[in-house]
Design a protein around this motif. Structure first.
Motif, mmCIF file in Angstrom:
data_model
loop_
_atom_site.group_PDB
_atom_site.id
_atom_site.type_symbol
_atom_site.label_atom_id
_atom_site.label_comp_id
_atom_site.label_asym_id
_atom_site.label_seq_id
_atom_site.Cartn_x
_atom_site.Cartn_y
_atom_site.Cartn_z
ATOM 1 N N LEU A 103 18.559 -14.190 4.433
ATOM 2 C CA LEU A 103 17.449 -14.029 3.498
ATOM 3 C C LEU A 103 16.483 -12.942 3.981
ATOM 4 N N GLN A 104 16.189 -12.928 5.277
ATOM 5 C CA GLN A 104 15.307 -11.890 5.835
ATOM 6 C C GLN A 104 15.882 -10.503 5.606
ATOM 7 N N LYS A 105 17.174 -10.356 5.833
ATOM 8 C CA LYS A 105 17.809 -9.046 5.696
ATOM 9 C C LYS A 105 17.773 -8.540 4.257
ATOM 10 N N ASN A 106 17.633 -9.461 3.319
ATOM 11 C CA ASN A 106 17.654 -9.072 1.909
ATOM 12 C C ASN A 106 16.275 -9.163 1.256
ATOM 13 N N SER A 107 15.240 -9.057 2.083
ATOM 14 C CA SER A 107 13.854 -8.887 1.625
ATOM 15 C C SER A 107 13.265 -10.082 0.892
ATOM 16 N N VAL A 108 13.881 -11.273 1.049
ATOM 17 C CA VAL A 108 13.280 -12.477 0.488
ATOM 18 C C VAL A 108 12.031 -12.799 1.301
ATOM 19 N N ARG A 109 10.930 -13.058 0.606
ATOM 20 C CA ARG A 109 9.673 -13.308 1.318
ATOM 21 C C ARG A 109 9.287 -14.779 1.355
ATOM 22 N N LEU A 110 9.724 -15.545 0.370
ATOM 23 C CA LEU A 110 9.440 -16.979 0.343
ATOM 24 C C LEU A 110 10.710 -17.713 -0.082
ATOM 25 N N ALA A 111 11.113 -18.688 0.720
ATOM 26 C CA ALA A 111 12.259 -19.530 0.378
ATOM 27 C C ALA A 111 11.799 -20.974 0.501
ATOM 28 N N MET A 112 12.093 -21.777 -0.515
ATOM 29 C CA MET A 112 11.498 -23.109 -0.584
ATOM 30 C C MET A 112 12.492 -24.137 -1.113
ATOM 31 N N SER A 113 12.496 -25.310 -0.491
ATOM 32 C CA SER A 113 13.270 -26.434 -1.023
ATOM 33 C C SER A 113 12.457 -27.085 -2.133
ATOM 34 N N VAL A 114 13.088 -27.278 -3.303
ATOM 35 C CA VAL A 114 12.319 -27.755 -4.459
ATOM 36 C C VAL A 114 12.867 -29.041 -5.061
ATOM 37 N N GLY A 115 13.971 -29.572 -4.520
ATOM 38 C CA GLY A 115 14.472 -30.859 -5.002
ATOM 39 C C GLY A 115 14.613 -30.887 -6.513
ATOM 40 N N GLY A 116 13.971 -31.888 -7.142
ATOM 41 C CA GLY A 116 14.058 -32.044 -8.591
ATOM 42 C C GLY A 116 12.896 -31.446 -9.348
ATOM 43 N N SER A 117 12.184 -30.502 -8.747
ATOM 44 C CA SER A 117 10.989 -29.940 -9.391
ATOM 45 C C SER A 117 11.290 -29.371 -10.767
ATOM 46 N N PHE A 118 12.425 -28.680 -10.909
ATOM 47 C CA PHE A 118 12.739 -28.065 -12.193
ATOM 48 C C PHE A 118 13.104 -29.101 -13.244
ATOM 49 N N LEU A 130 14.279 -20.333 -4.576
ATOM 50 C CA LEU A 130 13.997 -21.758 -4.683
ATOM 51 C C LEU A 130 15.328 -22.499 -4.655
ATOM 52 N N VAL A 131 15.452 -23.481 -3.766
ATOM 53 C CA VAL A 131 16.732 -24.142 -3.539
ATOM 54 C C VAL A 131 16.639 -25.602 -3.970
ATOM 55 N N ALA A 132 17.503 -25.990 -4.928
ATOM 56 C CA ALA A 132 17.454 -27.334 -5.510
ATOM 57 C C ALA A 132 18.789 -28.051 -5.316
ATOM 58 N N PHE A 133 19.170 -28.239 -4.048
ATOM 59 C CA PHE A 133 20.398 -28.970 -3.742
ATOM 60 C C PHE A 133 20.129 -30.447 -3.475
ATOM 61 N N GLY A 134 18.850 -30.806 -3.326
ATOM 62 C CA GLY A 134 18.518 -32.154 -2.880
ATOM 63 C C GLY A 134 18.567 -32.228 -1.367
ATOM 64 N N ALA A 135 17.781 -33.164 -0.813
ATOM 65 C CA ALA A 135 17.766 -33.346 0.640
ATOM 66 C C ALA A 135 18.961 -34.212 1.046
ATOM 67 N N PRO A 136 19.566 -33.902 2.200
ATOM 68 C CA PRO A 136 19.196 -32.909 3.206
ATOM 69 C C PRO A 136 19.881 -31.557 3.045
ATOM 70 N N ALA A 137 20.721 -31.405 1.999
ATOM 71 C CA ALA A 137 21.535 -30.194 1.885
ATOM 72 C C ALA A 137 20.681 -28.938 1.760
ATOM 73 N N GLN A 138 19.593 -28.992 0.971
ATOM 74 C CA GLN A 138 18.792 -27.785 0.747
ATOM 75 C C GLN A 138 18.100 -27.329 2.026
ATOM 76 N N GLU A 139 17.628 -28.273 2.838
ATOM 77 C CA GLU A 139 16.947 -27.913 4.085
ATOM 78 C C GLU A 139 17.947 -27.321 5.096
ATOM 79 N N LYS A 140 19.138 -27.895 5.159
ATOM 80 C CA LYS A 140 20.164 -27.371 6.060
ATOM 81 C C LYS A 140 20.585 -25.968 5.624
ATOM 82 N N TRP A 141 20.699 -25.759 4.304
ATOM 83 C CA TRP A 141 21.083 -24.445 3.793
ATOM 84 C C TRP A 141 20.020 -23.401 4.128
ATOM 85 N N LEU A 142 18.766 -23.746 3.958
ATOM 86 C CA LEU A 142 17.685 -22.802 4.260
ATOM 87 C C LEU A 142 17.679 -22.432 5.739
ATOM 88 N N LYS A 143 17.859 -23.408 6.595
ATOM 89 C CA LYS A 143 17.891 -23.133 8.036
ATOM 90 C C LYS A 143 19.037 -22.182 8.377
#
Length: 249
Positions: free
Chosen positions: A183-198, A164-177
């Protein structure tokens, strides 16, 4: 859109982006099916709202980040209205469900970002079994190679089910891309931008009461809680005008 015989999620196209067009129960069922399937391949989930759509009109790299997502949830009620999607699927509600599934099925979760180091919220996160936390970067707009290497080492050591990535937009979306292959190589199955959810989950920011959310006024409640959001939300009338005049669709 999905693999491994998962339920197919219907989408609505808006701003040339496929916005998930499902109710909450269907999305909840998809999350459970996906996370309980150990053979699921990586899905990147992003949670755009009207402010982000307006930002994507100006920031090509951010728009490309949204395009790179496997699933785009309509996080804002304005985006639900504009796209014609069935329901608002918020990042906050999705994170709560992901954490519930993680506790029930012993999944490993890594949260990156959010600036909880050195306060009681960081301690709360650290005390939760199988939920791991790192701030990641002191300044996401000026990342250092040492910080990037540290994040990669943590992911390769943990091999979390969910990031779960909480950098804020647009940084978190760019980081995920940019991080998809790693992430695939390290068996991550779900990666999500979460903003201020936490911030909501940990109580740093009080979420709007259900009555306000039902009236689609959560944006106004957040403005009362965080007046600094005013500048960002000034784009909302422009967004509504562009949708109404069919200049944004």
């Amino acid at each position: 859109m999905t693999k491994n015989l998962l339920p197919v999620l219907e989408t609505k196209t808006f701003f040339a982006l496929p916005i998930v067009n499902e109710n909450w129960s269907t999305w909840q069922a998809w999350l459970q099916s996906f996370l309980l399937n150990k053979k699921s391949s990586l899905q990147i989930v992003m949670t755009p709202n009207p402010e982000q759509i307006m930002l994507a009109r100006r920031d090509r790299r951010f728009y490309q980040g949204l395009q790179a997502a496997d699933l785009l949830l309509p996080d804002g009620s304005g985006l639900v209205w504009a796209s014609g999607a069935r329901a608002q699927l918020t990042g906050s509600d999705s994170v709560v469900e992901i954490l519930r599934l993680a506790r029930a099925h012993k999944l490993k979760i890594l949260l990156i970002g959010g600036r909880y180091n050195g306060d009681k919220n960081g301690q709360i996160l650290a005390n939760q079994t199988r939920i791991y936390y790192t701030q990641g970067y002191q300044n996401i707009n000026q990342p250092t190679q040492k910080e990037t290497d540290s994040i990669k080492l943590l992911i390769s050591d943990l091999r979390p089910d969910v990031v779960l990535v909480a950098f804020g937009a647009p940084a978190q979306e760019k980081w995920l891309k940019a991080s998809r292959t790693f992430l695939q190589k390290n068996s991550v199955r779900l990666a999500m931008s979460v903003g201020g959810s936490f911030d909501f989950i940990l109580g740093k920011v009080k979420r709007a009461p259900a009555s306000w959310r039902k009236l689609h006024l959560e944006w106004l409640w957040r403005l009362f809680q965080e007046p600094c959001r005013l500048k960002r939300q000034l784009v909302l009338p422009q967004f509504a005008f562009l949708v109404w005049t069919k200049k944004l669709r």
